[in-house]
Design an enzyme around this catalytic site. Structure first.
Site, PDB file in Angstrom:
ATOM      1  N   CYS A 188       7.943   2.784 -11.349  1.00  0.00           N
ATOM      2  CA  CYS A 188       8.365   2.352  -9.856  1.00  0.00           C
ATOM      3  C   CYS A 188       9.197   1.168  -9.943  1.00  0.00           C
ATOM      4  CB  CYS A 188       7.122   2.003  -9.063  1.00  0.00           C
ATOM      5  SG  CYS A 188       6.171   0.697  -9.463  1.00  0.00           S
ATOM      6  N   ASP A 245      -7.970   0.301  14.304  1.00  0.00           N
ATOM      7  CA  ASP A 245      -9.423   0.096  14.437  1.00  0.00           C
ATOM      8  C   ASP A 245     -10.079  -0.768  15.227  1.00  0.00           C
ATOM      9  OD1 ASP A 245     -11.913   0.705  13.468  1.00  0.00           O
ATOM     10  OD2 ASP A 245     -11.800  -0.016  11.279  1.00  0.00           O
ATOM     11  N   CYS A 270       7.551  -1.746 -11.850  1.00  0.00           N
ATOM     12  CA  CYS A 270       7.286  -1.533 -13.437  1.00  0.00           C
ATOM     13  C   CYS A 270       8.571  -1.340 -14.015  1.00  0.00           C
ATOM     14  CB  CYS A 270       6.231  -0.310 -13.536  1.00  0.00           C
ATOM     15  SG  CYS A 270       4.955  -0.446 -12.746  1.00  0.00           S
ATOM     16  N   ASP A 293     -17.410   1.121  17.207  1.00  0.00           N
ATOM     17  CA  ASP A 293     -18.375   2.074  16.726  1.00  0.00           C
ATOM     18  C   ASP A 293     -19.423   1.019  16.141  1.00  0.00           C
ATOM     19  OD1 ASP A 293     -16.645   1.605  14.704  1.00  0.00           O
ATOM     20  OD2 ASP A 293     -16.781   3.536  13.898  1.00  0.00           O
ATOM     21  N   CYS A 309       4.325   3.466 -15.613  1.00  0.00           N
ATOM     22  CA  CYS A 309       4.862   3.827 -14.332  1.00  0.00           C
ATOM     23  C   CYS A 309       6.366   3.458 -14.391  1.00  0.00           C
ATOM     24  CB  CYS A 309       4.239   2.927 -13.227  1.00  0.00           C
ATOM     25  SG  CYS A 309       4.749   3.188 -11.751  1.00  0.00           S
TER      26      CYS A 309
HETATM   27 ZN   LIG Z   1       4.651   0.864 -10.982  1.00  0.00          ZN
END
Ligand SMILES: [Zn+2]
Length: 520
Positions: free
Chosen positions: A278, A89, A281, A124, A276
């Site tokens: 993952c 960017d 977690c 921009d 969760c």
């Molecule tokens: Zn997680």
């Protein structure tokens, strides 16, 4: 730089595809994590290893100001240690945040080429949320910057350059911008500055901006959305035609101790359990997470948040592949009232409806779940209703129409069913139509045509739609001029009283004789 885009599957205006940039390929739709080049909370290389992330975006302006020499010597890939597609960017957002940039558009562009960026955005002037006059000015400045940049870069730039579309919430300015870029031959576009809309939960104008851009662009070019924010928006932005979208939300939310889930956000102190599984977690508890030292907590939360973003991206891709993106939108719309409002707006937008219907495949891998009046706005349903409308009910010149509960058609032997109907009606000369679905009257010859027998709906939907369905049935039967209508009250009624109500309405409205027959 050679750029090509191959669409492999589509649903609504979303597509699963492959974007080739030089020798590299990115699977789309792609979530493009924002990398802070100065300090990476989750290194880009780790994102690739853990989540298969193939594209990241970083800020050329920050590099230019803080690591200019090193970036030019090493190149951006070595600098951030990532061998996938690096998008840069130009720093337009910094203009919005901190005022003017201490570099010209051409300086930044040459720098982006110099550090070997794969996909680059010219400098921009983001419009943001401003009054009309100011918005016009940002568009003028952006166009002037891009023209100057492309003039200096010449016909064969090293990077794939993206056209930055500005104009904020003003549709005509977005269109003007796109029309200008078309004459310059861009194949990649990015839509700028919706961040103020995101932070104020103003999703309806955001949906309008994306819709405007995509409809003006047509389906050919690749569209990137700047700052897609929360993962609950991913399905919507993809459905409206964004192929790429960047977001720094994984880190920004982590910085404020906020824990993302696909349809919302928890403050860390509100969490009693981690919803969760993952890698973060499954190896810690909410309490342990709260008690971690600040820096570690930031990193671990960012890792979880990132995992939620990539999981949602996979779900969106799967939904496009399966043709169930609308159903995912319906679920995510319930994440927040503002998102629901945007979704309703999308469903009611007639200029959009036509484009969505055109791009949605005619048949699907899976059936449809239709829940309510909003579900009835989905392209498959609209298309089915339009095709029923063009179907002439009395094309064979029969005098008798037999209306059969759709449930009775769920039998293997259709010729046996027709024989039974003929016995009961004591004639072979009749038009068999089914009732009881949200589609209204469906000719028996179409019941196995997609989406009729592939639509699953709650009977309460038919009840909700009853006045509309009955008046449609009357309208269609009036057009067809049958002399006799036989309603076969077979099997379980659509819901108690449906047949009685239908028969009464037909008797009142039609000149034809109306008979209700129960199974013998
Ligand atoms: Zn997680």
């Amino acid at each position: 730089m050679d750029v090509s885009f191959e669409v492999r599957h589509k649903d609504l205006l979303g597509r699963v595809g492959r974007l080739r940039v030089g020798e590299k390929t990115v699977e789309t739709p792609a979530f493009v994590p924002v990398i802070n080049p100065v300090s990476q909370v989750i290194p880009a290389r780790e994102m690739k290893e853990l989540f298969g992330c193939g594209i990241v975006i970083t800020n050329a302006y920050v590099l230019y100001r803080r690591l200019r020499q090193e970036a030019l010597e090493k190149g951006v890939h070595r600098l951030i240690d990532f061998d996938g597609v690096v998008m840069t960017d130009s720093g337009g957002y910094q203009v919005l945040q901190y005022g003017d940039v201490e570099a010209s558009p051409v300086d930044i562009a040459l720098f982006e080429e110099g550090i070997g960026s794969d996909i680059a955005v010219p400098l921009d002037k983001p419009t943001g949320l401003v009054r009309r006059g100011r918005a016009e000015k940002t568009v003028e400045e952006t166009l002037a910057n891009v023209r100057a940049t492309m003039r200096v870069l010449g016909p064969n730039p090293r990077c794939a350059w993206v056209a930055p579309v500005q104009g904020g919430v003003y549709r005509d300015l977005i269109e003007l911008c796109i029309d200008e870029y078309r004459t310059m031959g861009f194949s990649l576009y990015c839509l700028g500055s919706p961040t103020p809309l995101m932070t104020s939960y103003n999703y309806k104008p955001l949906a309008g901006m994306i819709t405007t851009a995509r409809l003006r662009l047509g389906v050919g070019p690749v569209l990137h959305l700047f700052g897609a924010g929360h993962p609950m928006l991913f399905s919507l932005v993809v459905a409206l035609g964004c192929d790429l979208f960047d977001s720094a939300s994984y880190a920004l939310f982590a910085l404020e101790d906020r824990y993302l889930v696909a349809d919302g956000t928890f403050r860390l102190e509100q969490l009693s359990a981690l919803p969760c599984s993952c890698r973060v977690c499954s190896s810690t508890t909410a309490r342990e997470l709260r008690e971690m030292p600040e820096q570690e907590r930031f990193r671990v939360l960012a890792l979880h948040n990132l995992s939620v973003c990539f999981e949602e991206l996979s779900l969106v891709r799967q939904a496009v592949w399966e043709g169930r993106l609308f159903e995912l939108l319906e679920k995510r719309a319930r994440s927040h009232p503002a998102l629901y409002e945007a979704f309703r707006h999308v469903c009611d937008d007639e200029r959009l409806a036509e484009a969505l219907t055109r791009q949605t495949p005619i048949s699907k891998r899976r059936g449809l779940f239709v829940y309510d009046r909003l579900s009835m706005r989905r392209p498959e349903v609209r298309r089915a209703l339009a095709s029923l409308e063009s179907f002439k009910l009395d094309a064979d010149g029969c005098d008798v129409a037999v209306l059969l509960n759709y449930r009775a058609t769920a039998v293997r032997n259709h010729s046996r069913l027709l024989e039974k109907v003929a016995e009961l009606v004591e004639s072979e000369d009749f038009e068999l139509l089914t009732y009881g679905t949200p589609y209204g009257l469906v000719p028996f010859s179409l019941v196995n045509v997609f989406p009729h027998s592939q639509t699953t709906f709650p009977p309460s939907l038919v009840r909700d739609l009853e006045p509309q369905l009955v008046s449609e049935i009357i309208r269609r039967l009036k057009q067809a001029r049958f002399k006799k209508i036989v309603i076969l009250d077979w099997g379980r009624d659509v819901y108690p009283g449906f047949v009685r109500g239908l028969a009464a309405a037909l008797r009142q409205e039609l000149e034809a004789e109306v008979v209700v027959l129960r199974r013998r």
